[in-house]
Design a protein around this motif. Structure first.
Motif, PDB file in Angstrom:
ATOM      1  N   SER A  90       0.823  -1.208   0.000  1.00 44.73           N
ATOM      2  CA  SER A  90       0.000   0.000   0.000  1.00 44.73           C
ATOM      3  C   SER A  90       0.859   1.261   0.000  1.00 44.73           C
ATOM      4  O   SER A  90       0.392   2.333  -0.409  1.00 44.73           O
ATOM      5  CB  SER A  90      -0.933   0.006   1.215  1.00 44.73           C
ATOM      6  OG  SER A  90      -0.188   0.115   2.428  1.00 44.73           O
ATOM      7  N   ALA A  91       2.131   1.132   0.434  1.00 47.05           N
ATOM      8  CA  ALA A  91       3.038   2.281   0.402  1.00 47.05           C
ATOM      9  C   ALA A  91       3.634   2.488  -0.985  1.00 47.05           C
ATOM     10  O   ALA A  91       4.240   3.528  -1.248  1.00 47.05           O
ATOM     11  CB  ALA A  91       4.157   2.084   1.426  1.00 47.05           C
ATOM     12  N   TRP A  92       3.440   1.530  -1.860  1.00 42.91           N
ATOM     13  CA  TRP A  92       3.985   1.611  -3.211  1.00 42.91           C
ATOM     14  C   TRP A  92       2.908   1.856  -4.267  1.00 42.91           C
ATOM     15  O   TRP A  92       3.158   2.498  -5.277  1.00 42.91           O
ATOM     16  CB  TRP A  92       4.756   0.335  -3.545  1.00 42.91           C
ATOM     17  CG  TRP A  92       6.072   0.265  -2.830  1.00 42.91           C
ATOM     18  CD1 TRP A  92       6.312  -0.274  -1.605  1.00 42.91           C
ATOM     19  CD2 TRP A  92       7.307   0.824  -3.275  1.00 42.91           C
ATOM     20  NE1 TRP A  92       7.628  -0.110  -1.252  1.00 42.91           N
ATOM     21  CE2 TRP A  92       8.273   0.562  -2.264  1.00 42.91           C
ATOM     22  CE3 TRP A  92       7.710   1.499  -4.416  1.00 42.91           C
ATOM     23  CZ2 TRP A  92       9.599   0.963  -2.381  1.00 42.91           C
ATOM     24  CZ3 TRP A  92       9.037   1.890  -4.535  1.00 42.91           C
ATOM     25  CH2 TRP A  92       9.965   1.633  -3.519  1.00 42.91           C
ATOM     26  N   VAL A  93       1.719   1.305  -4.050  1.00 44.67           N
ATOM     27  CA  VAL A  93       0.616   1.480  -5.002  1.00 44.67           C
ATOM     28  C   VAL A  93      -0.654   1.771  -4.215  1.00 44.67           C
ATOM     29  O   VAL A  93      -1.048   0.965  -3.354  1.00 44.67           O
ATOM     30  CB  VAL A  93       0.407   0.220  -5.871  1.00 44.67           C
ATOM     31  CG1 VAL A  93      -0.718   0.456  -6.874  1.00 44.67           C
ATOM     32  CG2 VAL A  93       1.689  -0.179  -6.587  1.00 44.67           C
ATOM     33  N   ASP A  94      -1.286   2.899  -4.492  1.00 49.78           N
ATOM     34  CA  ASP A  94      -2.511   3.265  -3.778  1.00 49.78           C
ATOM     35  C   ASP A  94      -3.578   2.193  -3.951  1.00 49.78           C
ATOM     36  O   ASP A  94      -3.841   1.721  -5.066  1.00 49.78           O
ATOM     37  CB  ASP A  94      -3.059   4.597  -4.307  1.00 49.78           C
ATOM     38  CG  ASP A  94      -2.206   5.781  -3.917  1.00 49.78           C
ATOM     39  OD1 ASP A  94      -1.327   5.611  -3.045  1.00 49.78           O
ATOM     40  OD2 ASP A  94      -2.400   6.868  -4.492  1.00 49.78           O
TER      41      ASP A  94
END
Length: 399
Positions: A90-94
């Motif tokens: 989730s920190a890399w792709v919303d």
């Protein structure tokens, strides 16, 4: 701008591809992963050797470098075998979680997945590709169930066309090349290892290329500029290319399946021009190409026996062929009616669904049941038609 670029940090990974550790794009990625890796492994691949370094970070990221340049970047959604960390996707792709299904990844990326083969979904992301790896490989249902996403692998090469960036440590094939004291390939020892691996069914020879047992004799004839054997590892599915060069030392490389198929292939000269008397006699006793219908069937002969390799398919799920030895009545019908009869017979085989036991051709399919002697009929038929197929492809290209 594509949704994957505006709603994710994937451009940070893509921009680093092909760069070195002193380039700004790679330094930004190193900083995002935590600067200092917790595991660094180095090894050499193939001959001439390619230097491979793998940097693994506590944050769950991994960078694979080949000869100093970034070959791939991996986001681990599940702990790798060495116990390094796991990323928070989730920190890399919303909108993406580590338990995402394929459908959820497609929604987060704003893209529809493409496939390399039947089981490898990937996305085109700018100048790179993002391949998804799921657990329970080969089980399509795992794409639909949460918790099976293992990693996202970002590469510059299209999945399926190049070898997997992290397959270099495959236990089945990574130790097959033997290195001599000068760092070159010890051909005799390498051939022995490959023959042992074939016998143990760790690797499988491609019959369209030069068999291992013919490699040295054909090379010594000087009739071919490049003499190459290709073998596929049954574990990692890389293709091994062992090549003897007329004007240089032998080479040993690993390639993706499509990449290997695109390598230059010379026509193999008739066996009478280069082989020993014993090898020529063996060739005369082997299966020989007789006839074919493009996309439909091949007819081969061995002694007085005729074999029909008839293609069949069902939807997008099944595309294969059955090998049927023609009986006396079928041989006579072929003698009288030729191509037309074989067209009709191949159609009957296809319509009977020979992959099902109810088909009258299921029990006759030598690819399926063999003849009780352990013969590899696919390899024998493949060898019989390989030169003809090569010539047909060359003529098609020339037109």
């Amino acid at each position: 701008m594509q949704p994957w670029a505006t709603r994710s940090r994937l451009p940070l990974l893509v921009d680093a591809l092909g760069g070195t550790e002193v380039d700004d794009a790679v330094r930004r990625l190193l900083h995002a992963f935590g600067d200092d890796p917790v595991h660094v492994t180095e090894h050499r691949v193939g001959v001439p050797a390619t230097e491979v370094r793998r940097l693994r970070f506590a944050s769950g990221g991994e960078i694979v470098l080949q000869d100093g340049a970034v070959l791939a970047v991996i986001l681990h959604a599940k702990p790798p075998s060495d116990g390094a960390g796991v990323v928070d996707l989730s920190a890399w792709v919303d909108g993406l979680t580590n338990a995402a299904t394929l459908k959820q990844v497609e929604t987060a990326f704003g893209l529809k997945a493409q496939f390399s083969g039947f089981r490898s979904p990937y996305f085109k992301v700018g100048a790179g590709f993002a391949q998804l790896r799921f657990g329970d490989a080969g089980d399509k249902g795992s794409w639909k169930e949460p918790g099976h996403l293992v990693s996202i692998v970002v590469t510059a090469g299209q999945p399926g066309r190049v070898r997997p960036p992290d397959a270099d440590e495959c236990p089945a094939c990574s130790t097959l090349p033997a290195i001599d004291e000068q760092g070159g390939l010890d051909l005799a020892a390498t051939l022995e290892r490959l023959r042992t691996a074939v016998a143990a069914e760790q690797v499988k020879q491609d019959p369209a290329w030069v068999p291992l047992d013919d490699l040295e004799e054909l090379h010594a004839s000087g009739l071919m500029r490049l003499v190459e054997s290709q073998l596929t590892c049954r574990n990692c599915h890389r293709v091994i290319c062992l090549t003897l060069h007329r004007d240089g030392p032998p080479t040993f490389g690993y390639h993706g399946p499509n990449e290997a198929r695109e390598r230059p292939m010379e026509r193999i000269p008739p066996v009478e021009q280069w082989a020993s008397r014993a090898r020529q006699e063996q060739a005369r006793e082997a299966m020989q190409y007789v006839d074919h219908r493009p996309g439909g069937w091949f007819l081969v002969r061995q002694g007085d026996a005729l074999y029909l390799d008839a293609r069949y398919s069902y939807s997008a799920m099944i595309d294969d062929s059955a090998l049927i030895e023609l009986g006396a009545v079928e041989r006579e019908d072929y003698r009288r009616r030729g191509h037309q009869y074989l067209d009709e017979l191949a159609e009957r085989i296809h319509m009977s669904a020979p992959y099902q036991p109810e088909s009258p051709y299921h029990a006759r399919d030598l690819y399926r049941r063999g003849d009780g002697t352990g013969r590899d009929f696919r390899a024998e038929v493949g060898a019989a038609i390989s030169n003809h197929t090569w010539l047909a492809e060359q003529r098609s290209r020339e037109r």
